[in-house]
Design a protein around this motif. Sequence first.
Motif, PDB file in Angstrom:
ATOM      1  N   THR A 214     -11.085  10.381 -41.826  1.00 50.05           N
ATOM      2  CA  THR A 214     -12.454  10.311 -41.309  1.00 50.05           C
ATOM      3  C   THR A 214     -12.629   9.072 -40.436  1.00 50.05           C
ATOM      4  O   THR A 214     -13.251   9.139 -39.363  1.00 50.05           O
ATOM      5  CB  THR A 214     -13.466  10.277 -42.468  1.00 50.05           C
ATOM      6  OG1 THR A 214     -13.368  11.493 -43.213  1.00 50.05           O
ATOM      7  CG2 THR A 214     -14.887  10.133 -41.938  1.00 50.05           C
ATOM      8  N   ILE A 215     -12.086   7.929 -40.891  1.00 44.26           N
ATOM      9  CA  ILE A 215     -12.175   6.694 -40.106  1.00 44.26           C
ATOM     10  C   ILE A 215     -11.460   6.869 -38.771  1.00 44.26           C
ATOM     11  O   ILE A 215     -11.972   6.483 -37.708  1.00 44.26           O
ATOM     12  CB  ILE A 215     -11.586   5.506 -40.872  1.00 44.26           C
ATOM     13  CG1 ILE A 215     -12.363   5.261 -42.175  1.00 44.26           C
ATOM     14  CG2 ILE A 215     -11.608   4.241 -39.995  1.00 44.26           C
ATOM     15  CD1 ILE A 215     -13.815   4.901 -41.980  1.00 44.26           C
ATOM     16  N   TYR A 216     -10.269   7.469 -38.805  1.00 39.91           N
ATOM     17  CA  TYR A 216      -9.531   7.707 -37.555  1.00 39.91           C
ATOM     18  C   TYR A 216     -10.309   8.644 -36.634  1.00 39.91           C
ATOM     19  O   TYR A 216     -10.280   8.486 -35.401  1.00 39.91           O
ATOM     20  CB  TYR A 216      -8.144   8.297 -37.860  1.00 39.91           C
ATOM     21  CG  TYR A 216      -7.150   7.278 -38.356  1.00 39.91           C
ATOM     22  CD1 TYR A 216      -6.715   6.240 -37.525  1.00 39.91           C
ATOM     23  CD2 TYR A 216      -6.628   7.350 -39.650  1.00 39.91           C
ATOM     24  CE1 TYR A 216      -5.790   5.304 -37.968  1.00 39.91           C
ATOM     25  CE2 TYR A 216      -5.707   6.414 -40.104  1.00 39.91           C
ATOM     26  CZ  TYR A 216      -5.294   5.405 -39.264  1.00 39.91           C
ATOM     27  OH  TYR A 216      -4.390   4.462 -39.702  1.00 39.91           O
ATOM     28  N   ARG A 217     -11.003   9.620 -37.219  1.00 41.81           N
ATOM     29  CA  ARG A 217     -11.806  10.532 -36.411  1.00 41.81           C
ATOM     30  C   ARG A 217     -12.972   9.793 -35.750  1.00 41.81           C
ATOM     31  O   ARG A 217     -13.282  10.020 -34.570  1.00 41.81           O
ATOM     32  CB  ARG A 217     -12.330  11.677 -37.291  1.00 41.81           C
ATOM     33  CG  ARG A 217     -12.988  12.802 -36.497  1.00 41.81           C
ATOM     34  CD  ARG A 217     -13.169  14.066 -37.326  1.00 41.81           C
ATOM     35  NE  ARG A 217     -14.071  13.861 -38.459  1.00 41.81           N
ATOM     36  CZ  ARG A 217     -13.672  13.825 -39.718  1.00 41.81           C
ATOM     37  NH1 ARG A 217     -12.376  13.972 -40.006  1.00 41.81           N
ATOM     38  NH2 ARG A 217     -14.540  13.662 -40.697  1.00 41.81           N
ATOM     39  N   TYR A 218     -13.596   8.887 -36.499  1.00 36.16           N
ATOM     40  CA  TYR A 218     -14.672   8.078 -35.915  1.00 36.16           C
ATOM     41  C   TYR A 218     -14.142   7.226 -34.774  1.00 36.16           C
ATOM     42  O   TYR A 218     -14.794   7.094 -33.721  1.00 36.16           O
ATOM     43  CB  TYR A 218     -15.290   7.166 -36.980  1.00 36.16           C
ATOM     44  CG  TYR A 218     -16.055   7.880 -38.072  1.00 36.16           C
ATOM     45  CD1 TYR A 218     -16.491   9.201 -37.920  1.00 36.16           C
ATOM     46  CD2 TYR A 218     -16.368   7.230 -39.286  1.00 36.16           C
ATOM     47  CE1 TYR A 218     -17.214   9.846 -38.919  1.00 36.16           C
ATOM     48  CE2 TYR A 218     -17.080   7.874 -40.291  1.00 36.16           C
ATOM     49  CZ  TYR A 218     -17.502   9.177 -40.100  1.00 36.16           C
ATOM     50  OH  TYR A 218     -18.205   9.816 -41.093  1.00 36.16           O
ATOM     51  N   LEU A 219     -12.971   6.630 -34.987  1.00 39.31           N
ATOM     52  CA  LEU A 219     -12.380   5.767 -33.945  1.00 39.31           C
ATOM     53  C   LEU A 219     -12.061   6.561 -32.691  1.00 39.31           C
ATOM     54  O   LEU A 219     -12.232   6.056 -31.571  1.00 39.31           O
ATOM     55  CB  LEU A 219     -11.113   5.090 -34.484  1.00 39.31           C
ATOM     56  CG  LEU A 219     -11.347   3.973 -35.509  1.00 39.31           C
ATOM     57  CD1 LEU A 219     -10.025   3.538 -36.152  1.00 39.31           C
ATOM     58  CD2 LEU A 219     -12.026   2.771 -34.854  1.00 39.31           C
ATOM     59  N   SER A 220     -11.602   7.787 -32.865  1.00 35.55           N
ATOM     60  CA  SER A 220     -11.293   8.612 -31.693  1.00 35.55           C
ATOM     61  C   SER A 220     -12.560   8.963 -30.924  1.00 35.55           C
ATOM     62  O   SER A 220     -12.559   9.066 -29.703  1.00 35.55           O
ATOM     63  CB  SER A 220     -10.562   9.888 -32.123  1.00 35.55           C
ATOM     64  OG  SER A 220     -11.427  10.746 -32.875  1.00 35.55           O
ATOM     65  N   LYS A 221     -13.685   9.134 -31.637  1.00 36.56           N
ATOM     66  CA  LYS A 221     -14.959   9.404 -30.985  1.00 36.56           C
ATOM     67  C   LYS A 221     -15.424   8.192 -30.180  1.00 36.56           C
ATOM     68  O   LYS A 221     -16.046   8.336 -29.122  1.00 36.56           O
ATOM     69  CB  LYS A 221     -16.024   9.756 -32.016  1.00 36.56           C
ATOM     70  CG  LYS A 221     -15.887  11.139 -32.638  1.00 36.56           C
ATOM     71  CD  LYS A 221     -17.045  11.438 -33.578  1.00 36.56           C
ATOM     72  CE  LYS A 221     -16.944  12.844 -34.144  1.00 36.56           C
ATOM     73  NZ  LYS A 221     -18.081  13.152 -35.044  1.00 36.56           N
ATOM     74  N   LEU A 222     -15.119   7.001 -30.697  1.00 33.50           N
ATOM     75  CA  LEU A 222     -15.561   5.786 -30.036  1.00 33.50           C
ATOM     76  C   LEU A 222     -14.705   5.448 -28.833  1.00 33.50           C
ATOM     77  O   LEU A 222     -15.094   4.628 -28.006  1.00 33.50           O
ATOM     78  CB  LEU A 222     -15.536   4.619 -31.043  1.00 33.50           C
ATOM     79  CG  LEU A 222     -16.510   4.733 -32.216  1.00 33.50           C
ATOM     80  CD1 LEU A 222     -16.204   3.678 -33.275  1.00 33.50           C
ATOM     81  CD2 LEU A 222     -17.954   4.598 -31.749  1.00 33.50           C
TER      82      LEU A 222
END
Length: 222
Positions: A214-222
Amino acid sequence: MNDALKSQYSLIVEFLGKALGPDFEVVLHDAEDHINSIVAIANGHISQRAVGGPLTNFGLEVISNENYKDKNFKLNYNGVSKDHRILRSSTMFIKDDDKNIVGMLCINFDDRRYKNISDQILKLCHPDMLIESNNAYESVDSLVSNAGETFYGSAIEEADTVIKNYLTQHNTSIDRLVQDDRIDIVDILNQKGIFKLKGAVRTVAKQLGCSEPTIYRYLSKL
């Protein structure tokens, strides 16, 4: 940072620590090792750090944003120790022949003793008004939240402070955070360079009550 530079600057750290005295902390960071960044330190009692400590949020931001490209140092910015003492900090950027940053030489000045003496002298003249007007900041807490650099022992402490500040500012709690809140927190931590530290994703995921993917997914969105 190569061994020759480490040896040369470590000697400078020892010299400055003794020459300037116990109110000045002098630190040598290896910019190529974010986890065990502190190569040498004098008067480490000021920030309660030791050799082998991690790079600070300021150092991570300098590297991440490449702020060292057009300057050789940054002078007289606010730093905050682990026990919330305000320090006056300055950092010199050590670069190789290709102008890439390889290290940082930092000096952190703890002015508590001088401020105490100043306050006592001012009280002899006028106990209230002059002391109030002499304050450089409203409160330690207000300065801590806006400090240019904080000295923590690990990514866990740094992330924990950012999350607690966010919860306080938004009058909420971990279990009430929605996805947008978590993305905002990850964004703040990312801008501070926290995710350059080994194990930071796992740490933040645990603190936010979500998974590492989930954290990696947030980072990819950013």
